[in-house]
Design a protein around this motif. Sequence first.
Motif, PDB file in Angstrom:
ATOM      1  N   SER A 107      -3.066  66.525  11.935  1.00 12.28           N
ATOM      2  CA  SER A 107      -3.332  66.359  10.502  1.00 12.28           C
ATOM      3  C   SER A 107      -4.814  66.467  10.182  1.00 12.28           C
ATOM      4  N   THR A 108      -5.651  66.539  11.204  1.00 10.24           N
ATOM      5  CA  THR A 108      -7.086  66.583  10.952  1.00 10.24           C
ATOM      6  C   THR A 108      -7.522  68.009  10.612  1.00 10.24           C
ATOM      7  N   THR A 109      -8.751  68.148  10.175  1.00  9.74           N
ATOM      8  CA  THR A 109      -9.288  69.457   9.843  1.00  9.74           C
ATOM      9  C   THR A 109     -10.713  69.543  10.354  1.00  9.74           C
ATOM     10  N   SER A 110     -11.092  70.723  10.770  1.00  7.41           N
ATOM     11  CA  SER A 110     -12.435  70.899  11.309  1.00  7.41           C
ATOM     12  C   SER A 110     -13.484  70.981  10.215  1.00  7.41           C
ATOM     13  N   LEU A 111     -13.079  71.100   8.971  1.00  8.25           N
ATOM     14  CA  LEU A 111     -14.031  71.307   7.892  1.00  8.25           C
ATOM     15  C   LEU A 111     -14.267  70.075   7.024  1.00  8.25           C
ATOM     16  N   SER A 112     -13.712  68.932   7.411  1.00  4.99           N
ATOM     17  CA  SER A 112     -14.068  67.703   6.708  1.00  4.99           C
ATOM     18  C   SER A 112     -15.511  67.353   7.047  1.00  4.99           C
ATOM     19  N   MET A 130       8.176  76.550  12.420  1.00  4.94           N
ATOM     20  CA  MET A 130       7.798  75.876  13.661  1.00  4.94           C
ATOM     21  C   MET A 130       8.671  74.660  13.954  1.00  4.94           C
ATOM     22  N   SER A 131       9.448  74.189  12.967  1.00  6.64           N
ATOM     23  CA  SER A 131      10.267  72.974  13.101  1.00  6.64           C
ATOM     24  C   SER A 131       9.423  71.792  13.563  1.00  6.64           C
ATOM     25  N   GLN A 132       8.196  71.727  13.039  1.00  2.32           N
ATOM     26  CA  GLN A 132       7.290  70.628  13.351  1.00  2.32           C
ATOM     27  C   GLN A 132       6.759  70.055  12.042  1.00  2.32           C
ATOM     28  N   ILE A 133       6.695  68.734  11.971  1.00  4.38           N
ATOM     29  CA  ILE A 133       6.161  68.074  10.789  1.00  4.38           C
ATOM     30  C   ILE A 133       5.372  66.837  11.206  1.00  4.38           C
ATOM     31  N   ASN A 134       4.343  66.533  10.439  1.00  6.65           N
ATOM     32  CA  ASN A 134       3.743  65.207  10.525  1.00  6.65           C
ATOM     33  C   ASN A 134       4.141  64.464   9.251  1.00  6.65           C
ATOM     34  N   CYS A 135       3.555  63.322   9.005  1.00 11.75           N
ATOM     35  CA  CYS A 135       3.996  62.523   7.859  1.00 11.75           C
ATOM     36  C   CYS A 135       3.768  63.247   6.542  1.00 11.75           C
ATOM     37  N   VAL A 136       2.662  63.991   6.430  1.00 13.29           N
ATOM     38  CA  VAL A 136       2.375  64.706   5.190  1.00 13.29           C
ATOM     39  C   VAL A 136       3.299  65.909   5.049  1.00 13.29           C
ATOM     40  N   ASP A 137       3.445  66.697   6.122  1.00 13.43           N
ATOM     41  CA  ASP A 137       4.319  67.867   6.074  1.00 13.43           C
ATOM     42  C   ASP A 137       5.744  67.473   5.704  1.00 13.43           C
TER      43      ASP A 137
END
Length: 257
Positions: A107-112, A130-137
């Motif tokens: 969930s992180t980003t390199s541009l923060s 991708m059948s992948q999710i985190n809490c936001v997705d």
Amino acid sequence: MNVRISVERNDKMLGQRARTYSMRSINECLLGYIGSDMKYHDTSVFFAAYVNEDHPMIDRLLREALDTRIVDRFQGVQSERDGAVDRQVYALWYVLQKRNFRYSSVSTTSLSSNIVYSQRVRTLDDALEMSQINCVDGSVLFASLLRAISITPVLIRVPGHMFVGYYTDASHEELHFIETTMIGDVDLDEFFPDENYDETARRKTPAQLSLFTYEKAKEYACRLYYDNKDDIHGGELNYMFLEISNEVRRDIQPLGK
């Protein structure tokens, strides 16, 4: 991205200026920024752009949900039968579970930075492919399905986490909650460490287990909401209550297809 601007007037060069800008991926949602007034400006309303009830895949998912026979049709909050809205929500939950989603904590980003804050969010295309999710997705995906069946969703954010609320009545007086990270193959003991639910889960059929995790996902999210209710509605930093209403949709359109 480097931008160079040259200005001339009456064939006379007046000078050049160069600026460098950081370009961000469409997958990076702007959370907020420190303005020239040195104050923090919250832009988390942009999460609404990742809720995409018009995506072409939505109709396919709804068809798969109807094929389960959990509900005969989707009618949003129009039905006055007890539990009718939650049965529709469970049908959506069940069809996503059948797609074998896996929880991924990316969930992180390199541009923060210490000026601009953003978070990576998978688009609906990426999550389904991708059948992948985190809490936001998972939250924006589930909210997309809810919007598609005329149930108003709410994205609720607490520090380091997001989950979903939804109204079960047309007057928006009754709000239920669901923890979407439990859609995937999850260790229930991580959410309920005092209950030893994994042993209970092993004795259930797949259909029973799906309903069981759905009920537990609602229970966990409800507890999380009421534990943080004052901060969620108090405008505290890193808390959010974002109803994906028609008013919000008029200002912020979905990203993607």
